[in-house]
Motif scaffolding. Structure first.
Motif, short mmCIF file in Angstrom:
data_model
loop_
_atom_site.label_atom_id
_atom_site.label_comp_id
_atom_site.label_asym_id
_atom_site.label_seq_id
_atom_site.Cartn_x
_atom_site.Cartn_y
_atom_site.Cartn_z
N ASN A 23 -12.02 -4.27 -6.16
CA ASN A 23 -11.28 -3.66 -5.05
C ASN A 23 -10.03 -4.45 -4.64
O ASN A 23 -9.53 -4.26 -3.53
N ALA A 24 -9.54 -5.32 -5.53
CA ALA A 24 -8.43 -6.21 -5.09
C ALA A 24 -7.21 -5.42 -4.64
O ALA A 24 -6.55 -5.79 -3.66
N LEU A 25 -6.89 -4.36 -5.35
CA LEU A 25 -5.67 -3.62 -5.02
C LEU A 25 -6.04 -2.30 -4.37
O LEU A 25 -6.61 -1.42 -4.99
N CYS A 26 -5.73 -2.17 -3.09
CA CYS A 26 -6.06 -0.96 -2.35
C CYS A 26 -4.76 -0.43 -1.74
O CYS A 26 -3.96 -1.21 -1.22
N TYR A 27 -4.56 0.88 -1.82
CA TYR A 27 -3.24 1.45 -1.50
C TYR A 27 -3.27 2.37 -0.28
O TYR A 27 -2.36 3.17 -0.08
N ASP A 28 -4.30 2.24 0.55
CA ASP A 28 -4.45 3.19 1.66
C ASP A 28 -3.57 2.80 2.87
O ASP A 28 -2.76 1.87 2.79
N GLU A 29 -3.76 3.51 3.96
CA GLU A 29 -2.93 3.27 5.15
C GLU A 29 -3.19 1.90 5.77
O GLU A 29 -2.26 1.25 6.25
N ASP A 30 -4.45 1.46 5.78
CA ASP A 30 -4.74 0.12 6.31
C ASP A 30 -4.00 -0.94 5.50
O ASP A 30 -3.46 -1.91 6.04
N SER A 31 -3.98 -0.75 4.18
CA SER A 31 -3.28 -1.71 3.33
C SER A 31 -1.78 -1.66 3.58
O SER A 31 -1.11 -2.70 3.60
N ALA A 32 -1.27 -0.46 3.75
CA ALA A 32 0.17 -0.32 4.01
C ALA A 32 0.54 -1.08 5.28
O ALA A 32 1.53 -1.84 5.32
N ALA A 33 -0.27 -0.90 6.33
CA ALA A 33 0.03 -1.58 7.60
C ALA A 33 -0.03 -3.10 7.44
O ALA A 33 0.86 -3.83 7.90
N ALA A 34 -1.06 -3.57 6.75
CA ALA A 34 -1.21 -5.02 6.57
C ALA A 34 -0.11 -5.58 5.66
O ALA A 34 0.38 -6.70 5.86
N PHE A 35 0.27 -4.80 4.66
CA PHE A 35 1.34 -5.22 3.75
C PHE A 35 2.64 -5.42 4.54
O PHE A 35 3.36 -6.40 4.36
N ARG A 36 2.91 -4.51 5.47
CA ARG A 36 4.14 -4.62 6.27
C ARG A 36 4.11 -5.91 7.12
O ARG A 36 5.12 -6.61 7.21
N VAL A 37 2.97 -6.20 7.70
CA VAL A 37 2.87 -7.43 8.51
C VAL A 37 3.12 -8.65 7.63
O VAL A 37 3.85 -9.58 7.99
N TRP A 38 2.52 -8.62 6.46
CA TRP A 38 2.67 -9.74 5.51
C TRP A 38 4.14 -9.90 5.10
O TRP A 38 4.68 -11.00 5.05
N LEU A 39 4.80 -8.77 4.84
CA LEU A 39 6.21 -8.82 4.42
C LEU A 39 7.10 -9.33 5.54
O LEU A 39 8.04 -10.10 5.30
N GLU A 40 6.79 -8.91 6.76
CA GLU A 40 7.61 -9.34 7.88
C GLU A 40 7.51 -10.86 8.06
O GLU A 40 8.51 -11.53 8.32
N ALA A 41 6.30 -11.38 7.86
CA ALA A 41 6.13 -12.84 7.97
C ALA A 41 6.89 -13.54 6.85
O ALA A 41 7.46 -14.62 7.04
N ARG A 42 6.94 -12.93 5.70
CA ARG A 42 7.57 -13.58 4.54
C ARG A 42 9.10 -13.51 4.63
O ARG A 42 9.79 -14.46 4.31
N TYR A 43 9.61 -12.36 5.05
CA TYR A 43 11.06 -12.15 4.96
C TYR A 43 11.78 -12.18 6.31
O TYR A 43 13.01 -12.19 6.34
N THR A 44 11.07 -12.11 7.36
CA THR A 44 11.57 -12.09 8.76
C THR A 44 12.56 -10.97 9.07
O THR A 44 12.54 -10.42 10.16
N SER A 45 13.41 -10.60 8.15
CA SER A 45 14.29 -9.46 8.46
C SER A 45 14.27 -8.47 7.31
O SER A 45 14.04 -8.84 6.15
N ILE A 46 14.52 -7.24 7.65
CA ILE A 46 14.52 -6.18 6.64
C ILE A 46 15.67 -6.39 5.65
O ILE A 46 15.58 -6.04 4.47
#
Ligand code: GAL
Length: 686
Positions: free
Chosen positions: A172-195
């Motif tokens: 189950n490592a790669l999951c593409y649902d809405e929960d994953s999308a939301a968490a992915f965005r949080v992770w990206l924001e922490a990594r990149y700080t700006s769009i």
């Protein structure tokens, strides 16, 4: 004592947890699923465990639906009895938190925990691990269970080790649902700080992909064309981190209620690639691995040795635990090949030779029902009147005789760099050739070293290379600046490097390094390629030294390097194929093609010799009519020579001291019969 024994570094473990486990000798253990059997079988099981010498048993790995049959209703009767029974028989417990597979009531009430595929389809219960790593609902229920288990058993006298979940991310490592999308965005924001930073890193100027808000970003779901490779790479990183976060959450609860060490079972094995264990390993109290021989590979035996060496690398050179392997066949390959007599012992002791201080199996008793009913076990369907059982009992006795090996470290002069993120980047959809796969190239390089009798330490790119004589860098497609700089500094200081094609091409954002390939290593290697010329399946090229190569050629020009061999034919005929560059006090070799196994081996032999690296197993295969592994484990006050003879004839290896398996003396030579293993406590250290 040479410095070799203490060279491998990198993980946080100090070896203390493993040392506590091995205070009574090398660990011998198994997964045990008593919930599949009646209580009268449990007593027989424990008696037979004692007969075999089993002293660490993993329970409650898939226990959730038994211990929490209804939401918030717990039934501990079975687990209480099992733990007490094991304890009464002096068998220690490796206790699962039980969260690996949720019970049907949870997915029925909360279908939103189910994992989703890139095409939006759901994967249902009925197998195992049917949960999304980013599901807050799953997390809440799992942690509630862990709290209960930790409270109840955190101080149990049988408890020796916590086993968080099971093989996190196996399915189950790669999951593409809405929960994953939301968490992915949080992770990206922490990594990149700006769009804007994200747009730059992902190269979204391409194909009109520029994002205006975090909410527009999705996991890399199924697309009509090739998707954005940088997005896919970050999704891999995010997914590995999401499961590590789950591990941390369970561990934090365990630590509140218990002082027992905590780990989970890694899957350093050929077909699993979704977790970056370099980032996981420092968080384990001890590193544990599951390994299964994979007969879909060209060479399962050398892959086993590679996996063991990589696991030791993850443990920072410290001892580690083989948490699972099979006594014979598995149940999940197209053809489930059974082990021949002696093979299980050789496989087990290959792990021990390469740093495992314990050998455990999946599983104790072969199941009668369920998906794994034809998976081998320590106690097969046939019972104790079986070849497998006899070998299991014998292995227990052998491990007993090897007790003193515990805590010693493996000697190696050669480092090989391995990276999960380079794997993700190299095998992405945007590549030169679908026939060039990262792991194949790593295995090819490792196999050449293995067949030359060289012991290898597997090191994280950027890791400490001090003390090695040679570093091998197979197809490190993604190379960070600091990783290239570490190899450069190593060579400048007098080391040797052997770097193979498809290395240094992109940076950590998956952006191509401009100015010619192999980007990050161009100056070190003294070469510059302006174009890659992959070969079609079935095509091969010949080199000026008579070698044959496939899959990849490139148009190399030397800047400062000397040409060792050229392409004699093919699309870049006349151009350099193998080069050698003097750099500082050292030498850097480049191999611009995929040499056939024998030719790569011949090159490796030369390079190892020139680097002055030791090859304790060199030249024994001819005598044995098959492969022979020779590995040395040492401590400041003692050294052990492991010889594993996979061949069909006996071999004689120079050694002096007590041979621990037979308890016979070796007076200048140890004879290792075909198919067996011998371990000499050496009297004179090399
Ligand atoms: C592992 C797993 C075990 C068992 C085994 C079979 O992936 O942890 O539970 O399924 O494989 O080979």
């Amino acid at each position: 004592m040479s410095q070799q024994a203490t060279r491998e570094r990198g993980a946080a473990q100090d070896g203390a947890a493993m040392a506590t486990l091995t205070a009574r000798g090398l660990v011998y253990g198994c997964d045990y699923n008593p919930e599949q059997w009646d209580r009268d079988v449990w007593r027989e099981d424990v008696a037979l465990m004692r007969e075999a010498g089993v002293d660490l048993v993993a329970v409650n790995i898939f226990g959730w639906s038994h211990i929490e049959p209804e939401p918030g209703v717990y039934d501990w009767s079975g687990l209480d009895e099992i733990l007490d029974l094991l304890h009464a028989n002096d068998i220690r417990v490796n206790l699962g938190t039980g969260t690996s597979s949720p019970p049907p009531w949870l997915s029925t009430r909360h279908p939103e925990i189910l994992p989703e595929q890139p095409d939006g389809t759901t994967r249902f219960p009925g197998g195992r691990q049917a949960w999304c790593p980013s599901s807050p609902v799953y997390r809440e229920h799992a942690l509630r269970l862990v709290e209960q288990v930790a409270r109840r058993y955190g101080g149990h006298p049988a408890l020796a080790l916590w086993h968080v979940s099971n093989e996190l991310g196996c399915h189950n490592a790669l999951c593409y649902d809405e929960d994953s999308a939301a968490a992915f965005r949080v992770w990206l924001e922490a990594r990149y700080t700006s769009i804007a930073n994200l747009n730059a890193a992902w190269g979204t100027a391409f194909w009109s992909q520029r994002y205006g808000a975090w909410s527009e970003i999705l996991p890399p779901r199924a697309t009509l064309s090739i998707g954005n490779p940088a997005q896919a790479l970050d999704f891999h990183r995010f997914s590995s981190d999401a499961l590590l976060d789950h591990y941390r959450a369970e561990t934090a609860i365990l630590r509140e209620h218990s002082s027992a060490p905590v780990t989970t079972n890694f899957m350093v094995t050929a077909h699993i690639r979704n977790l970056d264990y370099w980032t996981w390993a420092p968080e384990m109290d001890l590193v544990a691995n599951d390994h299964y021989l994979d007969h879909r590979l060209a060479d399962p035996v050398s892959e086993l040795a590679f996996a063991a060496d990589l696991t030791r690398g993850l443990a920072g050179g410290q001892a580690w635990l083989l948490m699972e392997q099979a006594t014979s066949a598995v149940n999940w390959q197209p053809v489930n090949v059974a082990k021949t007599p002696g093979q299980m012992t050789r496989n087990s002791l290959t792990h021990v030779a390469r740093g495992a201080d314990g050998v455990c199996f999946f599983q104790w008793r072969a199941s009668r029902q369920g998906a794994e009913k034809f998976h081998s076990a320590m106690l097969p369907h046939a019972g104790t009147d079986s070849a497998v059982w006899e070998e299991v009992v014998e292995l227990g006795a052998t491990l007993d005789r090897l007790t003193e090996v515990a805590g010693t470290r493996v000697q190696a002069d050669v480092a090989l760099l391995f990276s999960w993120e380079a794997w993700w980047a190299a095998d992405s959809e945007a590549r030169f050739s679908g026939d060039v796969r990262y792991l194949d190239q790593v295995h090819a390089a490792y196999r050449a070293l293995y067949d030359e009798g060289v012991s290898v330490a597997v090191v994280r790119p950027g890791g400490d290379l001090t003390g090695y004589r040679l570093v091998v860098v197979p197809s490190l497609h993604l190379t960070r600046d600091a990783e290239a700089a570490a190899v450069e500094a190593f060579v400048a200081a007098g080391g040797h490097a052997l770097i193979t094609f498809n290395s240094g091409i992109v940076d950590e954002t998956d952006s191509v390094r401009l100015g010619g390939y192999p980007g990050a290593f161009r100056d070190l290697l003294g070469v510059r390629s302006d174009e890659i010329f992959p070969l079609l399946p079935g095509q091969s090229v010949t080199l000026s030294d008579g070698a044959t190569a496939r899959t990849w050629t490139e148009h190399v020009r030397t800047t400062t390097a000397q040409v060792h061999a050229t392409f004699a034919d093919g699309p870049v005929a006349g151009g350099p194929a193998i080069t050698r560059n003097a750099h500082g006090a050292g030498t850097a070799w480049y191999v611009a093609t995929a040499l056939d196994a024998d030719d790569l081996r011949a090159l490796v032999r030369d390079v190892v010799e020139q680097a002055g690296a030791s090859a304790p197993g060199a030249g024994l295969a001819a005598q044995a009519g098959g492969r022979v592994e020779v590995v040395r484990r040492t401590a400041p006050d003692r050294a052990y020579l492991f010889v594993i003879n996979h061949g069909t004839s006996d071999v004689e290896v120079p050694a002096r001291g007590l041979e621990l398996v037979t308890q016979d003396r070796a007076d200048g030579v140890v004879v290792v019969p075909a198919g067996t293993v011998r371990v000499v406590r050496e009297e004179t250290q090399p």
